[in-house]
Scaffold this motif. Structure first.
Motif, PDB file in Angstrom:
ATOM      1  N   ALA A 112      17.476 -22.914  -8.332  1.00  0.00           N
ATOM      2  CA  ALA A 112      17.221 -24.213  -7.700  1.00  0.00           C
ATOM      3  C   ALA A 112      15.943 -24.134  -6.881  1.00  0.00           C
ATOM      4  O   ALA A 112      15.660 -23.113  -6.237  1.00  0.00           O
ATOM      5  CB  ALA A 112      18.393 -24.624  -6.809  1.00  0.00           C
ATOM      6  N   LEU A 113      15.193 -25.213  -6.905  1.00  0.00           N
ATOM      7  CA  LEU A 113      13.968 -25.309  -6.120  1.00  0.00           C
ATOM      8  C   LEU A 113      14.328 -25.687  -4.691  1.00  0.00           C
ATOM      9  O   LEU A 113      15.135 -26.593  -4.467  1.00  0.00           O
ATOM     10  CB  LEU A 113      13.045 -26.358  -6.739  1.00  0.00           C
ATOM     11  CG  LEU A 113      11.653 -26.519  -6.122  1.00  0.00           C
ATOM     12  CD1 LEU A 113      10.826 -25.269  -6.351  1.00  0.00           C
ATOM     13  CD2 LEU A 113      10.951 -27.735  -6.734  1.00  0.00           C
ATOM     14  N   GLY A 114      13.750 -24.989  -3.731  1.00  0.00           N
ATOM     15  CA  GLY A 114      14.028 -25.323  -2.347  1.00  0.00           C
ATOM     16  C   GLY A 114      13.735 -24.160  -1.430  1.00  0.00           C
ATOM     17  O   GLY A 114      13.342 -23.078  -1.861  1.00  0.00           O
ATOM     18  N   GLN A 178      10.207 -39.313   1.809  1.00  0.00           N
ATOM     19  CA  GLN A 178      10.434 -37.923   1.421  1.00  0.00           C
ATOM     20  C   GLN A 178       9.930 -37.706  -0.013  1.00  0.00           C
ATOM     21  O   GLN A 178      10.313 -38.440  -0.927  1.00  0.00           O
ATOM     22  CB  GLN A 178      11.924 -37.582   1.514  1.00  0.00           C
ATOM     23  CG  GLN A 178      12.504 -37.717   2.906  1.00  0.00           C
ATOM     24  CD  GLN A 178      12.966 -39.120   3.249  1.00  0.00           C
ATOM     25  OE1 GLN A 178      12.611 -40.081   2.553  1.00  0.00           O
ATOM     26  NE2 GLN A 178      13.747 -39.260   4.295  1.00  0.00           N
ATOM     27  N   PRO A 179       9.072 -36.700  -0.248  1.00  0.00           N
ATOM     28  CA  PRO A 179       8.483 -36.514  -1.579  1.00  0.00           C
ATOM     29  C   PRO A 179       9.449 -35.856  -2.562  1.00  0.00           C
ATOM     30  O   PRO A 179      10.154 -34.904  -2.228  1.00  0.00           O
ATOM     31  CB  PRO A 179       7.284 -35.606  -1.307  1.00  0.00           C
ATOM     32  CG  PRO A 179       7.686 -34.822  -0.083  1.00  0.00           C
ATOM     33  CD  PRO A 179       8.539 -35.744   0.739  1.00  0.00           C
ATOM     34  N   LEU A 180       9.477 -36.373  -3.770  1.00  0.00           N
ATOM     35  CA  LEU A 180      10.306 -35.818  -4.847  1.00  0.00           C
ATOM     36  C   LEU A 180       9.441 -35.630  -6.083  1.00  0.00           C
ATOM     37  O   LEU A 180       8.479 -36.371  -6.305  1.00  0.00           O
ATOM     38  CB  LEU A 180      11.466 -36.772  -5.182  1.00  0.00           C
ATOM     39  CG  LEU A 180      12.443 -37.140  -4.075  1.00  0.00           C
ATOM     40  CD1 LEU A 180      13.434 -38.176  -4.586  1.00  0.00           C
ATOM     41  CD2 LEU A 180      13.176 -35.915  -3.557  1.00  0.00           C
ATOM     42  N   GLN A 181       9.811 -34.645  -6.899  1.00  0.00           N
ATOM     43  CA  GLN A 181       9.145 -34.423  -8.182  1.00  0.00           C
ATOM     44  C   GLN A 181      10.228 -34.287  -9.246  1.00  0.00           C
ATOM     45  O   GLN A 181      10.445 -33.210  -9.801  1.00  0.00           O
ATOM     46  CB  GLN A 181       8.254 -33.179  -8.119  1.00  0.00           C
ATOM     47  CG  GLN A 181       7.216 -33.110  -9.226  1.00  0.00           C
ATOM     48  CD  GLN A 181       6.193 -32.009  -8.985  1.00  0.00           C
ATOM     49  OE1 GLN A 181       6.259 -31.294  -7.978  1.00  0.00           O
ATOM     50  NE2 GLN A 181       5.247 -31.855  -9.886  1.00  0.00           N
ATOM     51  N   GLU A 207       8.956 -22.826 -11.843  1.00  0.00           N
ATOM     52  CA  GLU A 207       9.479 -24.053 -11.244  1.00  0.00           C
ATOM     53  C   GLU A 207       9.426 -25.153 -12.305  1.00  0.00           C
ATOM     54  O   GLU A 207       8.360 -25.451 -12.854  1.00  0.00           O
ATOM     55  CB  GLU A 207       8.658 -24.442 -10.020  1.00  0.00           C
ATOM     56  CG  GLU A 207       8.761 -23.433  -8.885  1.00  0.00           C
ATOM     57  CD  GLU A 207       7.845 -23.766  -7.727  1.00  0.00           C
ATOM     58  OE1 GLU A 207       6.953 -24.638  -7.887  1.00  0.00           O
ATOM     59  OE2 GLU A 207       8.010 -23.164  -6.650  1.00  0.00           O
ATOM     60  N   VAL A 208      10.597 -25.725 -12.586  1.00  0.00           N
ATOM     61  CA  VAL A 208      10.690 -26.764 -13.615  1.00  0.00           C
ATOM     62  C   VAL A 208      10.681 -28.116 -12.902  1.00  0.00           C
ATOM     63  O   VAL A 208      11.668 -28.501 -12.256  1.00  0.00           O
ATOM     64  CB  VAL A 208      11.968 -26.596 -14.461  1.00  0.00           C
ATOM     65  CG1 VAL A 208      12.018 -27.647 -15.565  1.00  0.00           C
ATOM     66  CG2 VAL A 208      12.022 -25.188 -15.060  1.00  0.00           C
ATOM     67  N   GLY A 268      11.843 -32.474   1.138  1.00  0.00           N
ATOM     68  CA  GLY A 268      11.319 -32.916  -0.139  1.00  0.00           C
ATOM     69  C   GLY A 268      11.591 -31.897  -1.219  1.00  0.00           C
ATOM     70  O   GLY A 268      11.870 -30.723  -0.949  1.00  0.00           O
ATOM     71  N   SER A 269      11.536 -32.331  -2.465  1.00  0.00           N
ATOM     72  CA  SER A 269      11.766 -31.453  -3.608  1.00  0.00           C
ATOM     73  C   SER A 269      10.546 -31.520  -4.513  1.00  0.00           C
ATOM     74  O   SER A 269      10.500 -32.319  -5.458  1.00  0.00           O
ATOM     75  CB  SER A 269      13.034 -31.871  -4.364  1.00  0.00           C
ATOM     76  OG  SER A 269      13.304 -31.006  -5.433  1.00  0.00           O
ATOM     77  N   VAL A 270       9.566 -30.683  -4.192  1.00  0.00           N
ATOM     78  CA  VAL A 270       8.276 -30.709  -4.889  1.00  0.00           C
ATOM     79  C   VAL A 270       7.887 -29.287  -5.255  1.00  0.00           C
ATOM     80  O   VAL A 270       8.050 -28.354  -4.452  1.00  0.00           O
ATOM     81  CB  VAL A 270       7.184 -31.342  -3.999  1.00  0.00           C
ATOM     82  CG1 VAL A 270       5.833 -31.295  -4.686  1.00  0.00           C
ATOM     83  CG2 VAL A 270       7.555 -32.770  -3.646  1.00  0.00           C
ATOM     84  N   GLY A 271       7.392 -29.096  -6.461  1.00  0.00           N
ATOM     85  CA  GLY A 271       6.965 -27.779  -6.899  1.00  0.00           C
ATOM     86  C   GLY A 271       5.645 -27.362  -6.281  1.00  0.00           C
ATOM     87  O   GLY A 271       4.951 -28.150  -5.628  1.00  0.00           O
TER      88      GLY A 271
END
Length: 430
Positions: A112-114, A178-181, A207-208, A268-271
């Motif tokens: 998981a990204l974070g 809040q930024p999301l990708q 990172e996907v 946020g969830s950004v690569g």
């Protein structure tokens, strides 16, 4: 290639199984109970339990005739034996060590990204990644950002879709900046299929992510328009209230609403800067933007039902539990002098009427409490339904005059029967 997918029936796992099957791989689904999922007829299923299968010997027999392993197992919350350490660290490490012993080189971990500071969900995932990276395998760790699908949802994505579908208003934490990708679940499946087709893509963390960074506000509005709902009135919710809701959800809820999700959204969830280039260079993958995915898959009435029932079904369950608790309290609080005369002139002895009133009141209290606590609640709801049917048939037969009660005392049981049946039927809601 013969691939074992652990956690194959989950939201991400199911998309990976579909992608691998389409790519011609022979997939074995390692899932709890070894049940056959009707979505994947003909695929082999074997039993595993990530809460308990923490020894290498637990996995060795399952890996016979397997060429590669993909681990998609994960939990958003701890529940009994399902701890973050067991599911995200100990069981995967035992699985990957068993791969070493079996000579299975290819192991793909869906992480998981974070930031680990956001909570144990992320921290334990990354500790599991670190343990895998020390093994002598051709390992690959994929860390998706916010994963969505036009064909369903799970956990945090279900929560966000439900927020997007609220009538009239769209509540946003703060200003919704809040930024999301976000990345499509189909692209996550494609990444795994591409990885298996690219042996040289190994011993790295990828990172996907989707091709577009957007604020939470735009992400929710995109889903609202996809549902076909009117443009809402924006309601900016103070961060203080968001933290309070997250704290309450953490303490009493079982869904995704909690402090981990709250902190992940705040950050946020950004690569990283080179994430898209790494996906392209290592996997040959160019993910689709959200707008393109949604345009290609028009919404249906079932999508709107699911999104709008997300908050209503828990409220219905709580209201049913409170009704049963209230009925039990009244059943015990009602004095004997009121219970016995009610049975006079009917085919039931006064002392039996009192005993029935107290017994059913006790059962109401017990079932109401268990329903509120969600303890084996499918069974609890089924017992509630059986009691309600018993009440309706028994009272309607012994005291038929109650059918004519001007306040609809007995007739009100009919919509309650339907409500309980609907709660049982939607038990698999995620």
């Amino acid at each position: 290639m013969r691939v074992m997918v652990v956690g194959a029936y989950g939201f991400i796992g199911a998309h990976i199984v579909a992608a691998l099957t389409a790519a011609g791989h022979e997939v074995t689904c390692a899932v709890r109970g070894a049940r056959i999922d009707s979505r994947f007829p003909g695929l082999k299923a074997i039993a595993c339990d990530m809460a308990r299968d923490t020894r290498v010997s637990d996995w060795l027999p399952r890996l016979e005739h397997i060429d590669a392993v993909v681990n998609c197992a994960g939990i958003l919350r701890e529940d009994g034996a399902n701890t973050f350490r067991a599911v995200h660290e100990d069981a995967p490490l035992a699985l990957f060590r068993a791969c070493e012993q079996r000579g299975i080189r290819r192991a793909i971990q869906i992480s998981a990204l974070g930031d680990p500071a956001d909570g144990e969900f992320i921290a334990s995932k990354h500790r599991g990644d670190a343990a895998l990276s020390k093994l002598a395998l051709d390992w690959l760790i994929l860390r998706p950002s916010l994963v969505y699908s036009a064909y369903g949802s799970y956990g945090g994505t279900s929560l966000l879709r439900a927020l997007a579908s609220l009538p009239w208003v769209l509540p946003l934490p703060g200003k919704g900046e809040q930024p999301l990708q976000p990345v499509s679940a189909n692209d996550v499946g494609a990444a795994v299929a591409a990885a298996l087709a690219t042996p040289a893509c190994a011993r790295q963390v990828i990172e996907v992510v989707g091709p577009q960074v957007m604020p939470l506000r735009d992400y929710l509005l995109a889903w609202r328009h996809w549902f076909g709902f009117a443009t809402p009135r924006i309601w900016n919710v103070s961060p203080v209230w968001v933290r309070i809701a997250a704290a309450i959800g953490e303490r009493i809820g079982r869904g995704p609403l909690g402090q981990t999700i709250s902190r992940m959204l705040d950050r946020g969830s950004v690569g990283s800067v080179g994430a898209l280039a790494q996906m392209r260079d290592s996997l040959g993958l160019a993910p689709q933007p959200l707008a393109q995915v949604l345009r290609a898959s028009p919404s249906h009435v079932q999508d709107r039902w699911h999104a709008r029932l997300y908050f209503l079904l828990p409220l219905l369950r709580v209201s049913v539990a409170l009704l049963w608790l209230g009925s039990g309290i009244v059943g015990w609080w009602l004095p004997e002098t009121d219970v016995v005369p009610a049975a006079s002139g009917h085919a039931i002895a006064p002392h039996l009427a009192l005993w029935l009133a107290r017994t059913t009141a006790t059962a109401d209290l017990l079932l109401g409490a268990l329903c509120l606590l969600r303890w084996h609640w499918r069974w609890v709801l089924s017992l509630m339904l059986a009691m309600l049917l018993g009440y309706t048939v028994g009272i309607g037969t012994l005291w038929p005059a109650h059918w004519l009660d001007p306040f609809g005392g007995l007739l009100k049981n009919l919509p309650l029967i339907v409500a309980l049946t609907m709660l049982i039927a939607t038990d698999e809601r995620r």
